[in-house]
Scaffold this motif. Sequence first.
Motif, PDB file in Angstrom:
ATOM      1  N   VAL A  56      34.177  35.485  35.529  1.00  0.00           N
ATOM      2  CA  VAL A  56      35.627  35.383  35.725  1.00  0.00           C
ATOM      3  C   VAL A  56      36.309  36.682  35.314  1.00  0.00           C
ATOM      4  O   VAL A  56      37.164  37.203  36.043  1.00  0.00           O
ATOM      5  CB  VAL A  56      36.206  34.170  34.956  1.00  0.00           C
ATOM      6  CG1 VAL A  56      37.720  34.217  34.896  1.00  0.00           C
ATOM      7  CG2 VAL A  56      35.740  32.866  35.597  1.00  0.00           C
ATOM      8  N   LYS A  57      35.935  37.230  34.177  1.00  0.00           N
ATOM      9  CA  LYS A  57      36.535  38.490  33.732  1.00  0.00           C
ATOM     10  C   LYS A  57      36.249  39.624  34.716  1.00  0.00           C
ATOM     11  O   LYS A  57      37.149  40.419  35.031  1.00  0.00           O
ATOM     12  CB  LYS A  57      36.026  38.858  32.339  1.00  0.00           C
ATOM     13  CG  LYS A  57      36.575  37.973  31.245  1.00  0.00           C
ATOM     14  CD  LYS A  57      36.037  38.399  29.886  1.00  0.00           C
ATOM     15  CE  LYS A  57      36.623  37.568  28.765  1.00  0.00           C
ATOM     16  NZ  LYS A  57      36.134  38.029  27.445  1.00  0.00           N
ATOM     17  N   ASP A  58      35.019  39.690  35.214  1.00  0.00           N
ATOM     18  CA  ASP A  58      34.666  40.733  36.179  1.00  0.00           C
ATOM     19  C   ASP A  58      35.464  40.581  37.463  1.00  0.00           C
ATOM     20  O   ASP A  58      35.973  41.567  38.014  1.00  0.00           O
ATOM     21  CB  ASP A  58      33.162  40.704  36.489  1.00  0.00           C
ATOM     22  CG  ASP A  58      32.301  41.139  35.318  1.00  0.00           C
ATOM     23  OD1 ASP A  58      32.821  41.725  34.335  1.00  0.00           O
ATOM     24  OD2 ASP A  58      31.069  40.868  35.367  1.00  0.00           O
ATOM     25  N   ARG A  59      35.571  39.353  37.959  1.00  0.00           N
ATOM     26  CA  ARG A  59      36.316  39.118  39.218  1.00  0.00           C
ATOM     27  C   ARG A  59      37.820  39.373  39.023  1.00  0.00           C
ATOM     28  O   ARG A  59      38.466  39.928  39.904  1.00  0.00           O
ATOM     29  CB  ARG A  59      36.060  37.697  39.716  1.00  0.00           C
ATOM     30  CG  ARG A  59      34.647  37.470  40.200  1.00  0.00           C
ATOM     31  CD  ARG A  59      34.351  38.124  41.562  1.00  0.00           C
ATOM     32  NE  ARG A  59      35.113  37.414  42.580  1.00  0.00           N
ATOM     33  CZ  ARG A  59      36.074  37.970  43.343  1.00  0.00           C
ATOM     34  NH1 ARG A  59      36.376  39.234  43.239  1.00  0.00           N
ATOM     35  NH2 ARG A  59      36.711  37.240  44.224  1.00  0.00           N
ATOM     36  N   LEU A  60      38.366  38.958  37.873  1.00  0.00           N
ATOM     37  CA  LEU A  60      39.773  39.256  37.601  1.00  0.00           C
ATOM     38  C   LEU A  60      39.996  40.768  37.571  1.00  0.00           C
ATOM     39  O   LEU A  60      40.979  41.262  38.139  1.00  0.00           O
ATOM     40  CB  LEU A  60      40.222  38.637  36.269  1.00  0.00           C
ATOM     41  CG  LEU A  60      40.559  37.157  36.290  1.00  0.00           C
ATOM     42  CD1 LEU A  60      40.724  36.624  34.867  1.00  0.00           C
ATOM     43  CD2 LEU A  60      41.824  36.892  37.102  1.00  0.00           C
ATOM     44  N   THR A  61      39.084  41.484  36.948  1.00  0.00           N
ATOM     45  CA  THR A  61      39.199  42.947  36.904  1.00  0.00           C
ATOM     46  C   THR A  61      39.202  43.522  38.314  1.00  0.00           C
ATOM     47  O   THR A  61      40.030  44.392  38.640  1.00  0.00           O
ATOM     48  CB  THR A  61      38.052  43.549  36.062  1.00  0.00           C
ATOM     49  OG1 THR A  61      38.128  43.013  34.737  1.00  0.00           O
ATOM     50  CG2 THR A  61      38.142  45.065  36.009  1.00  0.00           C
ATOM     51  N   GLU A  62      38.313  43.034  39.171  1.00  0.00           N
ATOM     52  CA  GLU A  62      38.258  43.497  40.563  1.00  0.00           C
ATOM     53  C   GLU A  62      39.561  43.193  41.304  1.00  0.00           C
ATOM     54  O   GLU A  62      40.091  44.058  42.015  1.00  0.00           O
ATOM     55  CB  GLU A  62      37.099  42.824  41.303  1.00  0.00           C
ATOM     56  CG  GLU A  62      35.729  43.267  40.877  1.00  0.00           C
ATOM     57  CD  GLU A  62      34.634  42.412  41.506  1.00  0.00           C
ATOM     58  OE1 GLU A  62      34.893  41.704  42.515  1.00  0.00           O
ATOM     59  OE2 GLU A  62      33.504  42.432  40.982  1.00  0.00           O
TER      60      GLU A  62
END
Length: 155
Positions: free
Chosen positions: A22-28
């Motif tokens: 989730v954190k990686d996708r939010l960052t993207e």
Amino acid sequence: MEGKTCCVTGHRKIPLEKIQYVKDRLTEEIAGAIEDGYTNFISGFASGSDLYFAEIVKSYIDRGLKLSLEAAIPYRKRYRALMNDTDNSALLLACSNIKVLSENYSINSFMKRNLYMIENSELVIAVYDGRNKGGTFNTIRAAERMNRQVLRIMI
């Protein structure tokens, strides 16, 4: 606020094994929004998705990007609780605006907050598990009714 605005909606409880995803996708998605000219970001400051979103936006601000982070807080007692937590108070202090939508809690406090965020945004990033009920589902539906772009991060 000048520029385009993006807000977040999502679940408070993210399965432990999906938090980094989730954190990686939010960052993207936030990086993509910035690339598309979004400069204003609104978080409801609930646990989980909202706070991850705020942390990521703050990290861009800390690196010198000229972005604004707004906190949309559903009621005053929630604001006080956030300010009494060291990590959350640091996030709130990074905000250019803090909007407390109600003095007291009511059954509609969270939806009122969510509608405020949608009404003031062109883009909604939704961390969503696919359930056809609950606050995130209702917020996505409201955003679609208001013709807002909704980007889903499915968990």
